[in-house]
Design an enzyme around this catalytic site. Structure first.
Site, PDB file in Angstrom:
ATOM      1  N   ILE A  39    -118.235   2.111 -44.405  1.00  0.00           N
ATOM      2  CA  ILE A  39    -118.482   0.990 -45.315  1.00  0.00           C
ATOM      3  C   ILE A  39    -117.276   0.049 -45.311  1.00  0.00           C
ATOM      4  O   ILE A  39    -116.888  -0.468 -46.349  1.00  0.00           O
ATOM      5  CB  ILE A  39    -118.863   1.453 -46.747  1.00  0.00           C
ATOM      6  CG1 ILE A  39    -117.800   2.383 -47.339  1.00  0.00           C
ATOM      7  CG2 ILE A  39    -120.229   2.115 -46.754  1.00  0.00           C
ATOM      8  CD1 ILE A  39    -117.985   2.641 -48.851  1.00  0.00           C
ATOM      9  N   CYS A  61    -123.499  -1.136 -28.103  1.00  0.00           N
ATOM     10  CA  CYS A  61    -124.679  -0.490 -28.695  1.00  0.00           C
ATOM     11  C   CYS A  61    -125.271  -1.220 -29.898  1.00  0.00           C
ATOM     12  O   CYS A  61    -126.436  -1.615 -29.856  1.00  0.00           O
ATOM     13  CB  CYS A  61    -124.339   0.944 -29.069  1.00  0.00           C
ATOM     14  SG  CYS A  61    -124.048   1.959 -27.605  1.00  0.00           S
ATOM     15  N   ARG A  86    -117.152  -5.101 -24.724  1.00  0.00           N
ATOM     16  CA  ARG A  86    -118.504  -5.673 -24.762  1.00  0.00           C
ATOM     17  C   ARG A  86    -118.843  -6.112 -26.191  1.00  0.00           C
ATOM     18  O   ARG A  86    -118.706  -5.336 -27.126  1.00  0.00           O
ATOM     19  CB  ARG A  86    -119.526  -4.639 -24.244  1.00  0.00           C
ATOM     20  CG  ARG A  86    -119.405  -4.407 -22.745  1.00  0.00           C
ATOM     21  CD  ARG A  86    -120.383  -3.375 -22.239  1.00  0.00           C
ATOM     22  NE  ARG A  86    -119.948  -2.018 -22.522  1.00  0.00           N
ATOM     23  CZ  ARG A  86    -120.576  -0.920 -22.080  1.00  0.00           C
ATOM     24  NH1 ARG A  86    -121.662  -1.025 -21.341  1.00  0.00           N
ATOM     25  NH2 ARG A  86    -120.118   0.278 -22.362  1.00  0.00           N
TER      26      ARG A  86
END
Ligand code: NAD
Length: 446
Positions: free
Chosen positions: A256, A266, A334
């Protein structure tokens, strides 16, 4: 057991290596000749804590080999893993071309019964497509060799991949074939000694489980970023709020953290792909759309703070950037938040002096040589001649700088803390201006 793994990326290399580590005989196959040659010489192409030693040890012990010869690799394995990339297609859905290419290759070369295990993250229904692709190639050469397809999504985290693979939270097996599940249980038995980790389900549920897990994690991050954006507007400190809500066990402290947005190979692609999966099934996934929109906006956040601080004109300014990888303990850039920040700074006419403990070669590969980027060997070098500092990745090496030295080095004396790693009071006590994410007080630097 004899195992073949297609793909030697983050998932394939780690999976193959961990399976070899527990005693299986593993052949990894990739189409990238340079990567395979490097691995055979002991050059591990990615940074992942603990991986290099494990690759070298198992390769040296003869349990782990690397090849580009798919036919030979298929002849080797009784279990054939597919762990190749599933990048986003133009419309955001997962591009299955690499997965299906492997399936066809398996169909062309299979010479005895085997289990084909899909470890790539793939849309619901892909197990059926893989089955059909293998079967089509088998029937084209008049073969009726028996094979099963199992969905076995991977949940490892980059930066902790070896540990996650050796001590998984759970092992999801999607298959309705009892013998295939038994074989997979034997394969994974060494990872399952302490307590039962294997969850067996049908292929479609397994495929959706992976997307659901990543979508949930991305949602937690975007939720906290949304709260951070509210906090800064109402004069609250999101870090206080984080502690306040995390203490509720139904919420918990994990994952969090507000920040400069999520990246990596991903979350962005999987949230998008799941949206497309839902849409194709006739459902508009509004929450997922919002998660993505919040994240896209959040990646502009650090730049917006700087633009405001410098009165809308960053031309000719120089910025130090600490952290290029999408998260600590990886060299993977990425979809990294740093990439968006650099692009915005360059468009605004600024120069960047950047340092990352592991991603420098990746940055060179991505950006090449350009006059408005100086890649620096140390965090201190990145500060030289800079007006302000951005902290984009929360590497431990950046957590406790000498703030007096920062004050002396930074011409405009400003710190933009994209991961809320600093105590604003401590930074300001050194005479620096501090901006964090969702820290209401940062509206009025004191
Ligand atoms: N990276 C992660 O943290 C992570 C975690 C869980 C799941 N996943 C999923 O696992 C899959 C692989 O991800 P990755 O990050 O390891 O990808 P990657 O891009 O790092 O590696 C993919 C590898 O597959 C190789 N390849 C492509 N076509 C091939 C073929 N026909 N035969 C053999 N090799 C081939 C490529 O050359 C490359 O080395 C993706 O679906 C991803 O979503 C990734």
């Amino acid at each position: 057991m004899r195992v073949t793994v297609f793909g030697t990326g983050y998932v394939g290399l780690v999976t193959g290596t961990c399976l070899a580590e527990v005693g299986h005989q593993v052949t990894c196959v990739d189409i990238d000749q340079a990567k395979v040659d490097g691995l055979n010489r002991g050059v591990v192409p990615i940074f992942e804590p603990g991986l290099e030693d494990m690759v070298l040890a198992n390769h040296g012990a003869g349990r782990l080999s690397f090849t580009t010869d798919a036919a030979q690799a298929i002849a080797h394995g009784e279990v054939l893993f597919i762990a190749v990339g599933t990048p986003p297609d133009e419309d955001g859905s997962a591009d299955l071309q690499y997965v299906l290419a492997v399936a066809r290759t398996i169909g062309r070369h299979l010479s005895r019964p085997a289990i084909v295990v899909n470890k790539s993250t793939v849309p619901v229904g892909t197990a059926d497509k893989v089955r059909a692709a293998v079967a089509a190639e088998l029937s084209a050469r008049g073969s009726d060799i028996a094979f099963e397809v199992v969905s076995n999504p991977e949940f490892l985290k980059e930066g902790a991949a070896v540990n996650d693979c050796m001590r998984p939270d759970r092992i999801v097996l999607g298959s309705r074939s009892a013998p295939a599940v038994e074989t997979m249980k034997r394969l994974y038995a060494p990872f399952n000694r302490n307590h039962e980790r294997i969850v067996v389900m049908d292929e479609r549920s397994a495929e959706l489980t992976k997307y659901a897990a990543n979508a949930m994690l991305a949602t937690k991050i975007s939720f906290m970023n949304e709260m951070a954006n509210i906090a800064e507007r109402v004069g609250a400190d999101i870090e206080m709020v984080r502690h306040g809500i995390g203490s509720d066990p139904r919420i918990g402290y994990h994952f969090i953290y507000p920040g400069a947005g999520y990246g990596g190979s991903c979350f962005p692609k999987d949230v998008q792909a799941l949206e497309r999966i839902a849409r194709q099934a006739g459902y508009e996934a509004k929450l997922l759309g919002a998660v993505e929109a919040v994240n896209t906006a959040q990646k502009d956040k650090l730049f917006a703070l700087a633009e405001r601080h410098f009165g809308g004109d960053l031309r000719g300014r120089t910025f130090a950037v600490w952290g290029l990888a999408f998260k600590p303990n990886t060299d993977d850039m990425r979809e990294a938040s740093s990439r968006r920040l650099l692009e915005l700074l360059w468009n605004a006419g600024a120069t960047v002096r950047a340092h990352d403990p592991e991603a420098m070669h990746e940055a060179t590969r991505i950006f090449g040589q350009r006059p408005d980027l100086v890649l620096c060997d140390t965090p201190a070098q990145a500060l030289e001649g800079a007006d302000a500092l951005f902290v984009v990745t929360e590497w431990k090496a950046f957590w406790s700088p000498d703030f007096a030295a920062l004050k002396a080095a930074l011409r405009a004396g400003v710190v933009f803390d994209g991961r809320n790693v600093y105590d604003p009071a401590q930074v300001e006590a050194a005479g620096l201006a501090y901006y964090g994410i969702g820290r209401g007080r940062s509206l009025q630097p004191r």
